[in-house]
Motif scaffolding. Structure first.
Motif, PDB file in Angstrom:
ATOM      1  N   LEU A  45       0.854  -1.185   0.000  1.00 37.85           N
ATOM      2  CA  LEU A  45       0.000   0.000   0.000  1.00 37.85           C
ATOM      3  C   LEU A  45       0.893   1.239   0.000  1.00 37.85           C
ATOM      4  O   LEU A  45       2.041   1.198   0.410  1.00 37.85           O
ATOM      5  CB  LEU A  45      -0.898   0.023   1.232  1.00 37.85           C
ATOM      6  CG  LEU A  45      -1.832  -1.154   1.465  1.00 37.85           C
ATOM      7  CD1 LEU A  45      -2.924  -0.759   2.450  1.00 37.85           C
ATOM      8  CD2 LEU A  45      -2.470  -1.662   0.180  1.00 37.85           C
ATOM      9  N   LYS A  46       0.308   2.334  -0.463  1.00 38.15           N
ATOM     10  CA  LYS A  46       1.028   3.604  -0.523  1.00 38.15           C
ATOM     11  C   LYS A  46       1.633   3.919   0.855  1.00 38.15           C
ATOM     12  O   LYS A  46       0.924   3.941   1.859  1.00 38.15           O
ATOM     13  CB  LYS A  46       0.041   4.700  -0.933  1.00 38.15           C
ATOM     14  CG  LYS A  46       0.687   5.981  -1.342  1.00 38.15           C
ATOM     15  CD  LYS A  46      -0.348   6.877  -2.032  1.00 38.15           C
ATOM     16  CE  LYS A  46       0.100   8.317  -1.953  1.00 38.15           C
ATOM     17  NZ  LYS A  46      -0.775   9.141  -1.087  1.00 38.15           N
ATOM     18  N   LEU A  47       2.939   4.124   0.881  1.00 34.30           N
ATOM     19  CA  LEU A  47       3.647   4.334   2.146  1.00 34.30           C
ATOM     20  C   LEU A  47       3.493   5.769   2.620  1.00 34.30           C
ATOM     21  O   LEU A  47       3.646   6.714   1.858  1.00 34.30           O
ATOM     22  CB  LEU A  47       5.137   4.006   1.963  1.00 34.30           C
ATOM     23  CG  LEU A  47       5.997   4.056   3.229  1.00 34.30           C
ATOM     24  CD1 LEU A  47       5.632   2.927   4.180  1.00 34.30           C
ATOM     25  CD2 LEU A  47       7.472   3.990   2.878  1.00 34.30           C
ATOM     26  N   GLU A  48       3.168   5.902   3.921  1.00 35.18           N
ATOM     27  CA  GLU A  48       3.079   7.231   4.517  1.00 35.18           C
ATOM     28  C   GLU A  48       4.135   7.337   5.616  1.00 35.18           C
ATOM     29  O   GLU A  48       4.623   6.343   6.121  1.00 35.18           O
ATOM     30  CB  GLU A  48       1.681   7.447   5.103  1.00 35.18           C
ATOM     31  CG  GLU A  48       0.545   7.315   4.087  1.00 35.18           C
ATOM     32  CD  GLU A  48       0.475   8.475   3.094  1.00 35.18           C
ATOM     33  OE1 GLU A  48       1.157   9.486   3.318  1.00 35.18           O
ATOM     34  OE2 GLU A  48      -0.255   8.347   2.092  1.00 35.18           O
ATOM     35  N   LYS A  49       4.434   8.564   6.001  1.00 37.73           N
ATOM     36  CA  LYS A  49       5.425   8.810   7.045  1.00 37.73           C
ATOM     37  C   LYS A  49       4.942   8.221   8.377  1.00 37.73           C
ATOM     38  O   LYS A  49       3.789   8.334   8.733  1.00 37.73           O
ATOM     39  CB  LYS A  49       5.615  10.323   7.185  1.00 37.73           C
ATOM     40  CG  LYS A  49       6.592  10.765   8.243  1.00 37.73           C
ATOM     41  CD  LYS A  49       6.633  12.291   8.313  1.00 37.73           C
ATOM     42  CE  LYS A  49       7.021  12.817   9.669  1.00 37.73           C
ATOM     43  NZ  LYS A  49       5.962  12.822  10.676  1.00 37.73           N
ATOM     44  N   GLY A  50       5.867   7.576   9.100  1.00 37.47           N
ATOM     45  CA  GLY A  50       5.516   7.025  10.412  1.00 37.47           C
ATOM     46  C   GLY A  50       4.996   5.601  10.334  1.00 37.47           C
ATOM     47  O   GLY A  50       5.359   4.847   9.427  1.00 37.47           O
ATOM     48  N   ILE A  51       4.103   5.279  11.254  1.00 42.20           N
ATOM     49  CA  ILE A  51       3.560   3.915  11.323  1.00 42.20           C
ATOM     50  C   ILE A  51       2.610   3.655  10.158  1.00 42.20           C
ATOM     51  O   ILE A  51       1.788   4.507   9.813  1.00 42.20           O
ATOM     52  CB  ILE A  51       2.802   3.728  12.658  1.00 42.20           C
ATOM     53  CG1 ILE A  51       3.784   3.703  13.829  1.00 42.20           C
ATOM     54  CG2 ILE A  51       1.966   2.463  12.651  1.00 42.20           C
ATOM     55  CD1 ILE A  51       3.088   3.688  15.178  1.00 42.20           C
ATOM     56  N   ASN A  52       2.742   2.490   9.540  1.00 38.23           N
ATOM     57  CA  ASN A  52       1.771   1.994   8.560  1.00 38.23           C
ATOM     58  C   ASN A  52       1.424   0.586   9.026  1.00 38.23           C
ATOM     59  O   ASN A  52       2.217  -0.336   8.799  1.00 38.23           O
ATOM     60  CB  ASN A  52       2.377   1.908   7.158  1.00 38.23           C
ATOM     61  CG  ASN A  52       2.685   3.269   6.549  1.00 38.23           C
ATOM     62  OD1 ASN A  52       2.086   3.677   5.573  1.00 38.23           O
ATOM     63  ND2 ASN A  52       3.646   3.969   7.132  1.00 38.23           N
TER      64      ASN A  52
END
Lengths: 155, 432
Positions: free
Chosen positions: B236-243
């Motif tokens: 899935l599209k990676l976001e900053k911090g926890i995923n």
């Protein structure tokens, strides 16, 4: 000055610098924490760029000695122009995903205080491993104490 | 009990052929249903060496609800209805009886099993049924028959054709993490993915064909979706911090998950058609561990917004959030029961972590387990059984309990620490 007073002062200092909501939230539950506060196992001396900060169970606020350790780390990071990565960790108790969140709060608490002490945000990255990477296995207080930590590593 | 090494059937990424998790009942109910599965008559040229009646008996016994009679104890071995004398079975206190025969199907290797289920007490035929399979997939065929027998007697879907995914890690030198899938009886255990960095939070899609999970292989947490039968994998599209903390919606169109890109862990919804995130909760505390209600309208999650972790439920359409737990200072990782009326979660009492169940209507909390460091409860798709992770002599193990608390079991394994069990949905239809 009692330990509790020290805590409130430190929390107030951190809040005034960073306006950090997470820390102020901790104050509400601090009365519960204080009785347990005393351990200060810091593995690295203040002159190093890398270090480990330890936390109370289910908490992400910084103890008095953690604050002074982080301040020293900040100075050596600045003087060596290092880039660092902060890893947040938890002990095994409680649920894994909640601990992943808790680990991030711990890493962020260290990151924020480094920044307050002059380290540029661009030289810090954070990651939480929750309870996935313990330094020691064992379901006892001595292992748990060592595992509740934020580790500052040079990249 | 000896488990034969069975050939791996579906999973192309498999590499281990031994059976792993075996269910061992540690505490059964006092009056299990007594059932007799008469050895199936084989009208085949080359009958397989495995015995269908043994697999069916062991299936039905596996969660402690049934006790099955061994053929040695039987007074007669009827082949057809005509040879059936209820008296023989009443003498043995048998409640239900199954007779069956297997014959060659039209295609080579195909087996057709005709079986009949009788209610001995009422001296009545309950059901005649035909199940088709192959000698190669004999276990799968037996599980389908077990499911139908269970369904007919209890009025609930059988769970003997389901699977379980879990994380396996040896606390030894190699430090490798494995995502595994096994049949619920422990057979066909296979590695879906392995990594030297942590793997977490596997969750089955509602169609039973994909697993979402968290992998740290890129140095930070990221959510992946992997097709179980093809191995095809996407992130899935990676976001900053926890995923993290992926949880499929009942329609499989969305994943609820946790991102901390807004500086605090909040619940988000990922739209798999649009490949985009939408924020669902927004609070400066920790919001995590979402689970979708069976009707897809609500999400239950953990939040420490009150100062300690507690369970909250959100109505997705209007964003309204209600606190659900008030007992104790640690309530986390709730999972809805399949009927949507209760939730099962981790509850701390006297510094120990137990699995508990609470009714959404009455808010009555009941602690189910007496072990100490319990987490990650997962509920069988028929709502009857919970498997959870716990510790035994400092080793990560899986254990189970019936939701009424009457039957307890462990799932011993030879492969090191096991944790984060996740029960598949029903994978084959049990009605016919």
């Amino acid at each position: 000055m009692s330990l509790f007073d020290q805590f409130l002062i430190i929390a107030a200092i951190i809040c005034s610098f960073s306006g950090c909501a997470a820390v102020s939230m901790d104050r509400a539950v601090e009365a519960e924490t204080v009785s347990a506060v005393s351990e200060s196992e810091y593995s690295d001396s203040a002159s190093q760029v890398e270090g480990t900060i330890y936390f109370e169970y289910d908490k992400y606020n910084l103890s008095a000695s953690a604050v002074s350790d982080i301040r020293a780390l900040a100075n050596s990071i600045k003087s060596s122009s290092s880039k660092v990565r902060i890893e947040g960790h938890c002990d095994e108790r409680g649920t894994r995903e909640y601990n992943l969140a808790l680990g991030e709060k711990r890493a962020n608490a260290v990151s924020e205080l480094l920044q307050v002490n002059g380290v540029s945000s661009s030289s810090i990255t954070t990651v939480s491993y929750g309870e996935e990477k313990p330094v020691t296995y064992g379901s006892n207080e001595s292992s748990w104490t060592k595992n509740r930590r934020a580790v500052v590593k040079v990249l | 009990m000896i488990y034969r090494i069975s050939t791996l059937l579906f999973l192309i990424f498999s590499s281990f052929l031994t059976s792993e998790l075996r269910i061992e009942i540690t505490e059964g109910i006092k009056d299990p249903i007594r059932i007799a599965i008469v050895p199936i008559v084989w009208n085949l040229e080359n009958p397989p060496r495995k015995y269908l009646h043994e697999i069916i008996s062991s299936d039905l016994e596996s969660f402690g609800e049934f006790e099955s009679l061994s053929p040695k104890e039987m007074l007669s071995l009827p082949k057809t209805d005509k040879e059936l004398f209820y008296r023989d079975w009443k003498l043995l206190d048998v409640d239900y009886l199954v007779l069956g025969s297997a014959s060659q199907g039209e295609v080579k290797g195909e087996v057709v099993v005709n079986f009949s289920l009788f209610n001995v007490t009422r001296e009545r035929l309950m059901k005649r049924s035909i199940s088709t399979g192959t000698t190669f997939y004999l276990n799968a065929l037996a599980h389908v028959i077990s499911d139908r027998i269970y369904n007919e007697i209890n009025g609930l879907p059988g769970i003997f054709s389901t699977k379980i995914s879990y994380i396996n890690k040896n606390n030894s030198s190699d430090e490798k993490y494995f995502l595994r899938v096994a049949d619920i009886d422990g057979r066909n255990d296979s590695i879906i993915f392995s990594s030297t960095e942590p793997l977490m939070s596997p969750d089955w899609s509602s169609d039973g064909r994909r697993l979402a999970y968290v992998s740290f292989e890129e140095g930070t947490s990221r959510i992946f979706i992997q097709e179980i039968y093809t191995g095809k994998r996407k992130s899935l599209k990676l976001e900053k911090g926890i995923n993290s903390s992926p949880n499929w919606s009942p329609s499989d169109r969305y994943l609820a998950a946790v991102l901390s890109k807004g500086d605090n862990p909040d619940i988000y919804r990922y739209d798999l058609e649009k490949d985009s995130w939408k924020q669902l909760t927004n609070h400066f505390g920790i919001d995590t561990e979402p689970d979708w209600s069976p009707d897809g309208k609500k999400i239950i999650f953990t939040s420490n917004r009150s100062g300690t972790p507690q369970i909250y439920e959100m109505t997705i359409s209007n964003g309204k959030i209600r606190r659900k737990t008030f007992e104790g200072t640690y309530n986390a990782r709730a999972r809805y029961t399949p009927d949507g009326r209760s939730f099962v979660f981790v509850h701390r009492r006297d510094e120990l972590f137990h699995i508990a169940v609470q009714s959404l209507r009455t808010a009555k909390l009941q602690i189910l387990t007496d072990t100490r460091l319990d987490e990650s409860p997962t509920i069988s798709p028929n709502g009857k059984v919970i498997i959870y992770a716990t510790k035994e002599k400092e080793k990560d193990i899986l254990a189970g309990i019936s939701i009424d608390g009457k039957t307890r079991f462990t799932l011993p394994t030879s492969s090191g620490g096991v944790r984060e069990p996740n029960w598949s949905p029903l994978l084959v239809s049990t009605s016919n």
